[in-house]
Design a protein around this motif. Structure first.
Motif, PDB file in Angstrom:
ATOM      1  N   PHE A  53     -20.228 -64.852 -31.499  1.00  0.00           N
ATOM      2  CA  PHE A  53     -20.605 -63.441 -31.457  1.00  0.00           C
ATOM      3  C   PHE A  53     -21.990 -63.244 -30.862  1.00  0.00           C
ATOM      4  N   ALA A  54     -22.928 -64.116 -31.162  1.00  0.00           N
ATOM      5  CA  ALA A  54     -24.276 -63.995 -30.616  1.00  0.00           C
ATOM      6  C   ALA A  54     -24.254 -64.153 -29.096  1.00  0.00           C
ATOM      7  N   ILE A  55     -23.519 -65.129 -28.609  1.00  0.00           N
ATOM      8  CA  ILE A  55     -23.449 -65.350 -27.159  1.00  0.00           C
ATOM      9  C   ILE A  55     -22.785 -64.165 -26.462  1.00  0.00           C
ATOM     10  N   VAL A  56     -21.687 -63.679 -27.020  1.00  0.00           N
ATOM     11  CA  VAL A  56     -20.993 -62.536 -26.420  1.00  0.00           C
ATOM     12  C   VAL A  56     -21.877 -61.290 -26.462  1.00  0.00           C
ATOM     13  N   SER A  57     -22.577 -61.067 -27.554  1.00  0.00           N
ATOM     14  CA  SER A  57     -23.426 -59.884 -27.681  1.00  0.00           C
ATOM     15  C   SER A  57     -24.582 -59.911 -26.691  1.00  0.00           C
ATOM     16  N   ILE A  58     -25.213 -61.057 -26.535  1.00  0.00           N
ATOM     17  CA  ILE A  58     -26.310 -61.170 -25.572  1.00  0.00           C
ATOM     18  C   ILE A  58     -25.791 -60.993 -24.153  1.00  0.00           C
ATOM     19  N   SER A  59     -24.627 -61.565 -23.868  1.00  0.00           N
ATOM     20  CA  SER A  59     -24.029 -61.402 -22.537  1.00  0.00           C
ATOM     21  C   SER A  59     -23.694 -59.940 -22.261  1.00  0.00           C
ATOM     22  N   MET A  60     -23.141 -59.253 -23.245  1.00  0.00           N
ATOM     23  CA  MET A  60     -22.810 -57.842 -23.065  1.00  0.00           C
ATOM     24  C   MET A  60     -24.067 -56.995 -22.901  1.00  0.00           C
ATOM     25  N   PHE A  61     -25.140 -57.330 -23.616  1.00  0.00           N
ATOM     26  CA  PHE A  61     -26.398 -56.614 -23.451  1.00  0.00           C
ATOM     27  C   PHE A  61     -26.888 -56.739 -22.016  1.00  0.00           C
ATOM     28  N   LEU A  62     -26.893 -57.950 -21.492  1.00  0.00           N
ATOM     29  CA  LEU A  62     -27.367 -58.157 -20.122  1.00  0.00           C
ATOM     30  C   LEU A  62     -26.454 -57.458 -19.112  1.00  0.00           C
ATOM     31  N   PHE A  63     -25.148 -57.523 -19.325  1.00  0.00           N
ATOM     32  CA  PHE A  63     -24.207 -56.867 -18.428  1.00  0.00           C
ATOM     33  C   PHE A  63     -24.394 -55.352 -18.440  1.00  0.00           C
ATOM     34  N   ARG A  64     -24.493 -54.768 -19.647  1.00  0.00           N
ATOM     35  CA  ARG A  64     -24.661 -53.316 -19.759  1.00  0.00           C
ATOM     36  C   ARG A  64     -25.974 -52.854 -19.157  1.00  0.00           C
ATOM     37  N   ARG A  65     -27.050 -53.621 -19.382  1.00  0.00           N
ATOM     38  CA  ARG A  65     -28.346 -53.238 -18.827  1.00  0.00           C
ATOM     39  C   ARG A  65     -28.302 -53.268 -17.309  1.00  0.00           C
ATOM     40  N   ASN A  66     -27.682 -54.290 -16.730  1.00  0.00           N
ATOM     41  CA  ASN A  66     -27.557 -54.386 -15.286  1.00  0.00           C
ATOM     42  C   ASN A  66     -26.724 -53.226 -14.739  1.00  0.00           C
ATOM     43  N   TYR A  67     -25.634 -52.909 -15.408  1.00  0.00           N
ATOM     44  CA  TYR A  67     -24.765 -51.809 -14.994  1.00  0.00           C
ATOM     45  C   TYR A  67     -25.518 -50.473 -15.045  1.00  0.00           C
ATOM     46  N   ARG A  68     -26.291 -50.243 -16.125  1.00  0.00           N
ATOM     47  CA  ARG A  68     -27.033 -48.992 -16.263  1.00  0.00           C
ATOM     48  C   ARG A  68     -28.087 -48.865 -15.171  1.00  0.00           C
ATOM     49  N   LYS A  69     -28.785 -49.944 -14.865  1.00  0.00           N
ATOM     50  CA  LYS A  69     -29.814 -49.893 -13.818  1.00  0.00           C
ATOM     51  C   LYS A  69     -29.197 -49.608 -12.452  1.00  0.00           C
ATOM     52  N   LYS A  70     -28.038 -50.192 -12.169  1.00  0.00           N
ATOM     53  CA  LYS A  70     -27.360 -49.896 -10.913  1.00  0.00           C
ATOM     54  C   LYS A  70     -26.933 -48.429 -10.857  1.00  0.00           C
ATOM     55  N   PHE A  71     -26.449 -47.927 -11.979  1.00  0.00           N
ATOM     56  CA  PHE A  71     -26.031 -46.533 -12.053  1.00  0.00           C
ATOM     57  C   PHE A  71     -27.219 -45.596 -11.830  1.00  0.00           C
ATOM     58  N   GLU A  72     -28.363 -45.894 -12.451  1.00  0.00           N
ATOM     59  CA  GLU A  72     -29.563 -45.078 -12.264  1.00  0.00           C
ATOM     60  C   GLU A  72     -30.052 -45.132 -10.820  1.00  0.00           C
ATOM     61  N   GLN A  73     -29.999 -46.318 -10.205  1.00  0.00           N
ATOM     62  CA  GLN A  73     -30.428 -46.457  -8.816  1.00  0.00           C
ATOM     63  C   GLN A  73     -29.518 -45.667  -7.888  1.00  0.00           C
ATOM     64  N   ARG A  74     -28.227 -45.714  -8.129  1.00  0.00           N
ATOM     65  CA  ARG A  74     -27.286 -44.953  -7.309  1.00  0.00           C
ATOM     66  C   ARG A  74     -27.533 -43.453  -7.460  1.00  0.00           C
ATOM     67  N   LYS A  75     -27.835 -43.023  -8.666  1.00  0.00           N
ATOM     68  CA  LYS A  75     -28.122 -41.616  -8.918  1.00  0.00           C
ATOM     69  C   LYS A  75     -29.397 -41.180  -8.183  1.00  0.00           C
ATOM     70  N   ARG A  76     -30.437 -42.038  -8.222  1.00  0.00           N
ATOM     71  CA  ARG A  76     -31.678 -41.725  -7.505  1.00  0.00           C
ATOM     72  C   ARG A  76     -31.457 -41.685  -6.000  1.00  0.00           C
ATOM     73  N   ASP A  77     -30.650 -42.615  -5.490  1.00  0.00           N
ATOM     74  CA  ASP A  77     -30.375 -42.636  -4.051  1.00  0.00           C
ATOM     75  C   ASP A  77     -29.602 -41.406  -3.612  1.00  0.00           C
ATOM     76  N   ASN A  78     -28.679 -40.929  -4.424  1.00  0.00           N
ATOM     77  CA  ASN A  78     -27.915 -39.739  -4.092  1.00  0.00           C
ATOM     78  C   ASN A  78     -28.769 -38.484  -4.143  1.00  0.00           C
ATOM     79  N   GLN A  79     -29.766 -38.441  -5.009  1.00  0.00           N
ATOM     80  CA  GLN A  79     -30.647 -37.285  -5.114  1.00  0.00           C
ATOM     81  C   GLN A  79     -31.601 -37.225  -3.923  1.00  0.00           C
TER      82      GLN A  79
END
Length: 68
Positions: free
Chosen positions: A40-66
């Motif tokens: 569970f610890a390994i999966v949780s840390i992996s999901m944290f890193l995946f979600r953070r990367n996904y959110r940053k890409k989403f924010e960057q795409r939003k800034r680029d579109n604006q």
């Protein structure tokens, strides 16, 4: 929506912290549960890193579109 993604990231950190706590408390008494919480610890840390990367890409795409 970005704020919700940010909060779900930290829920994974909380789950990982709890799992690490249980690993240390259960290691000498119930080794099989400790291994379960290691998973569970390994999966949780992996999901944290995946979600953070996904959110940053989403924010960057939003800034680029604006800027267009």
């Amino acid at each position: 929506m970005i704020n919700i993604l940010r909060y779900t990231e930290y829920l994974y950190v909380i789950v990982a912290g709890f799992s690490i706590y249980r690993i240390f408390t259960d290691w000498n008494t119930d080794r099989s549960m400790a291994y379960f919480f290691i998973f569970f610890a390994i999966v949780s840390i992996s999901m944290f890193l995946f979600r953070r990367n996904y959110r940053k890409k989403f924010e960057q795409r939003k800034r680029d579109n604006q800027n267009k």
